[in-house]
Design a protein around this motif. Sequence first.
Motif, PDB file in Angstrom:
ATOM      1  N   VAL A  65       0.852  -1.193   0.000  1.00 40.48           N
ATOM      2  CA  VAL A  65       0.000   0.000   0.000  1.00 40.48           C
ATOM      3  C   VAL A  65       0.884   1.238   0.000  1.00 40.48           C
ATOM      4  O   VAL A  65       1.916   1.276   0.653  1.00 40.48           O
ATOM      5  CB  VAL A  65      -1.002   0.005   1.175  1.00 40.48           C
ATOM      6  CG1 VAL A  65      -1.927  -1.202   1.087  1.00 40.48           C
ATOM      7  CG2 VAL A  65      -0.315   0.038   2.520  1.00 40.48           C
ATOM      8  N   TYR A  66       0.476   2.254  -0.749  1.00 39.17           N
ATOM      9  CA  TYR A  66       1.349   3.408  -0.953  1.00 39.17           C
ATOM     10  C   TYR A  66       0.624   4.747  -0.871  1.00 39.17           C
ATOM     11  O   TYR A  66       1.239   5.796  -1.049  1.00 39.17           O
ATOM     12  CB  TYR A  66       2.067   3.291  -2.301  1.00 39.17           C
ATOM     13  CG  TYR A  66       1.119   3.088  -3.475  1.00 39.17           C
ATOM     14  CD1 TYR A  66       0.531   4.172  -4.110  1.00 39.17           C
ATOM     15  CD2 TYR A  66       0.819   1.813  -3.928  1.00 39.17           C
ATOM     16  CE1 TYR A  66      -0.326   3.990  -5.175  1.00 39.17           C
ATOM     17  CE2 TYR A  66      -0.043   1.619  -4.995  1.00 39.17           C
ATOM     18  CZ  TYR A  66      -0.608   2.709  -5.613  1.00 39.17           C
ATOM     19  OH  TYR A  66      -1.467   2.530  -6.673  1.00 39.17           O
ATOM     20  N   GLY A  67      -0.660   4.740  -0.604  1.00 39.39           N
ATOM     21  CA  GLY A  67      -1.417   5.993  -0.589  1.00 39.39           C
ATOM     22  C   GLY A  67      -2.361   6.073   0.586  1.00 39.39           C
ATOM     23  O   GLY A  67      -1.950   6.054   1.738  1.00 39.39           O
ATOM     24  N   ASP A  78       0.125  11.941  -8.636  1.00 36.92           N
ATOM     25  CA  ASP A  78      -0.952  12.459  -7.817  1.00 36.92           C
ATOM     26  C   ASP A  78      -2.250  12.355  -8.608  1.00 36.92           C
ATOM     27  O   ASP A  78      -2.335  12.810  -9.747  1.00 36.92           O
ATOM     28  CB  ASP A  78      -0.658  13.926  -7.475  1.00 36.92           C
ATOM     29  CG  ASP A  78      -1.424  14.418  -6.263  1.00 36.92           C
ATOM     30  OD1 ASP A  78      -2.226  13.647  -5.715  1.00 36.92           O
ATOM     31  OD2 ASP A  78      -1.208  15.569  -5.869  1.00 36.92           O
ATOM     32  N   GLY A  79      -3.249  11.719  -8.008  1.00 37.30           N
ATOM     33  CA  GLY A  79      -4.581  11.655  -8.604  1.00 37.30           C
ATOM     34  C   GLY A  79      -5.478  12.637  -7.869  1.00 37.30           C
ATOM     35  O   GLY A  79      -5.008  13.419  -7.042  1.00 37.30           O
ATOM     36  N   PRO A  80      -6.745  12.569  -8.113  1.00 38.77           N
ATOM     37  CA  PRO A  80      -7.667  13.460  -7.407  1.00 38.77           C
ATOM     38  C   PRO A  80      -7.931  12.967  -5.974  1.00 38.77           C
ATOM     39  O   PRO A  80      -8.957  12.348  -5.702  1.00 38.77           O
ATOM     40  CB  PRO A  80      -8.932  13.408  -8.271  1.00 38.77           C
ATOM     41  CG  PRO A  80      -8.877  12.044  -8.906  1.00 38.77           C
ATOM     42  CD  PRO A  80      -7.419  11.731  -9.093  1.00 38.77           C
ATOM     43  N   PRO A 114      -3.165   8.494  -4.930  1.00 33.58           N
ATOM     44  CA  PRO A 114      -2.086   8.348  -5.907  1.00 33.58           C
ATOM     45  C   PRO A 114      -2.277   7.168  -6.858  1.00 33.58           C
ATOM     46  O   PRO A 114      -3.113   6.292  -6.624  1.00 33.58           O
ATOM     47  CB  PRO A 114      -0.873   8.102  -5.015  1.00 33.58           C
ATOM     48  CG  PRO A 114      -1.437   7.323  -3.874  1.00 33.58           C
ATOM     49  CD  PRO A 114      -2.827   7.889  -3.648  1.00 33.58           C
ATOM     50  N   TYR A 115      -1.469   7.160  -7.892  1.00 37.41           N
ATOM     51  CA  TYR A 115      -1.359   6.053  -8.828  1.00 37.41           C
ATOM     52  C   TYR A 115       0.107   5.660  -8.937  1.00 37.41           C
ATOM     53  O   TYR A 115       0.979   6.531  -9.065  1.00 37.41           O
ATOM     54  CB  TYR A 115      -1.804   6.458 -10.231  1.00 37.41           C
ATOM     55  CG  TYR A 115      -3.282   6.627 -10.422  1.00 37.41           C
ATOM     56  CD1 TYR A 115      -4.085   5.530 -10.713  1.00 37.41           C
ATOM     57  CD2 TYR A 115      -3.872   7.876 -10.349  1.00 37.41           C
ATOM     58  CE1 TYR A 115      -5.452   5.694 -10.922  1.00 37.41           C
ATOM     59  CE2 TYR A 115      -5.228   8.035 -10.554  1.00 37.41           C
ATOM     60  CZ  TYR A 115      -6.015   6.938 -10.842  1.00 37.41           C
ATOM     61  OH  TYR A 115      -7.358   7.097 -11.045  1.00 37.41           O
ATOM     62  N   VAL A 116       0.380   4.363  -8.949  1.00 40.87           N
ATOM     63  CA  VAL A 116       1.701   3.852  -9.301  1.00 40.87           C
ATOM     64  C   VAL A 116       1.701   3.595 -10.797  1.00 40.87           C
ATOM     65  O   VAL A 116       0.765   2.997 -11.339  1.00 40.87           O
ATOM     66  CB  VAL A 116       2.034   2.550  -8.532  1.00 40.87           C
ATOM     67  CG1 VAL A 116       3.114   1.746  -9.233  1.00 40.87           C
ATOM     68  CG2 VAL A 116       2.468   2.855  -7.113  1.00 40.87           C
ATOM     69  N   VAL A 117       2.765   4.066 -11.457  1.00 40.54           N
ATOM     70  CA  VAL A 117       2.975   3.786 -12.872  1.00 40.54           C
ATOM     71  C   VAL A 117       4.330   3.098 -12.979  1.00 40.54           C
ATOM     72  O   VAL A 117       5.333   3.604 -12.457  1.00 40.54           O
ATOM     73  CB  VAL A 117       2.948   5.078 -13.714  1.00 40.54           C
ATOM     74  CG1 VAL A 117       3.314   4.794 -15.162  1.00 40.54           C
ATOM     75  CG2 VAL A 117       1.563   5.730 -13.633  1.00 40.54           C
ATOM     76  N   TRP A 129       3.839   9.246  -0.990  1.00 39.67           N
ATOM     77  CA  TRP A 129       2.566   9.970  -0.885  1.00 39.67           C
ATOM     78  C   TRP A 129       2.576  10.942   0.271  1.00 39.67           C
ATOM     79  O   TRP A 129       1.970  12.016   0.204  1.00 39.67           O
ATOM     80  CB  TRP A 129       1.445   8.946  -0.752  1.00 39.67           C
ATOM     81  CG  TRP A 129       0.068   9.490  -0.537  1.00 39.67           C
ATOM     82  CD1 TRP A 129      -0.692   9.352   0.581  1.00 39.67           C
ATOM     83  CD2 TRP A 129      -0.725  10.247  -1.446  1.00 39.67           C
ATOM     84  NE1 TRP A 129      -1.912   9.964   0.412  1.00 39.67           N
ATOM     85  CE2 TRP A 129      -1.964  10.526  -0.830  1.00 39.67           C
ATOM     86  CE3 TRP A 129      -0.514  10.711  -2.759  1.00 39.67           C
ATOM     87  CZ2 TRP A 129      -2.978  11.231  -1.445  1.00 39.67           C
ATOM     88  CZ3 TRP A 129      -1.531  11.421  -3.372  1.00 39.67           C
ATOM     89  CH2 TRP A 129      -2.734  11.684  -2.726  1.00 39.67           C
ATOM     90  N   ARG A 130       3.259  10.602   1.358  1.00 40.77           N
ATOM     91  CA  ARG A 130       3.283  11.471   2.538  1.00 40.77           C
ATOM     92  C   ARG A 130       4.170  12.700   2.341  1.00 40.77           C
ATOM     93  O   ARG A 130       4.100  13.632   3.132  1.00 40.77           O
ATOM     94  CB  ARG A 130       3.776  10.680   3.747  1.00 40.77           C
ATOM     95  CG  ARG A 130       2.802   9.618   4.171  1.00 40.77           C
ATOM     96  CD  ARG A 130       3.322   8.867   5.343  1.00 40.77           C
ATOM     97  NE  ARG A 130       2.345   7.915   5.822  1.00 40.77           N
ATOM     98  CZ  ARG A 130       2.658   6.816   6.478  1.00 40.77           C
ATOM     99  NH1 ARG A 130       3.913   6.530   6.731  1.00 40.77           N
ATOM    100  NH2 ARG A 130       1.709   5.995   6.880  1.00 40.77           N
TER     101      ARG A 130
END
Length: 137
Positions: free
Chosen positions: A7-9, A41-43, A46-49, A133-134
């Motif tokens: 988990v990252y967000g 950064d999403g709305p 986040p998204y991982v690419v 993300w933090r």
Amino acid sequence: MILPFFVYGTLRPGEPNHDLFLRGRTRSEEPCRLTDAVLYDGPGYPYVVEEPGGAVRGELVIPLPGEYEELLVALDRLEEYAPGGARNLYERVERKVVREPGGAAVSAWVYVAAPTVAARLRERGTRIESGDWRVRR
């Protein structure tokens, strides 16, 4: 296949979805990183690419025995993921993550941006240079 989750967000400890989905349902949560990936950064999330050379910080979450199946369904729903779904925002994929400290690699489920979302983010998204993300601002 039973795997832990990376988990990252908003699912990280201290973030809003951690309390809603993970509190009291995990055996352990430990710092780790996903390599060959970057964070956008999403709305509000986040998204991982996947991208060679990048790294994303997060936690390796190991569910309590008996919680796995229900948690997998809940996280798939949260991430709007359906196996083979053409409208997925995320894809759930197995990737190696690296525990910190120690450096041991572990297979985990990771929700990465679906191909159409990833292409859009690469074109005009806001990359989180820290990979954390933090530390996005």
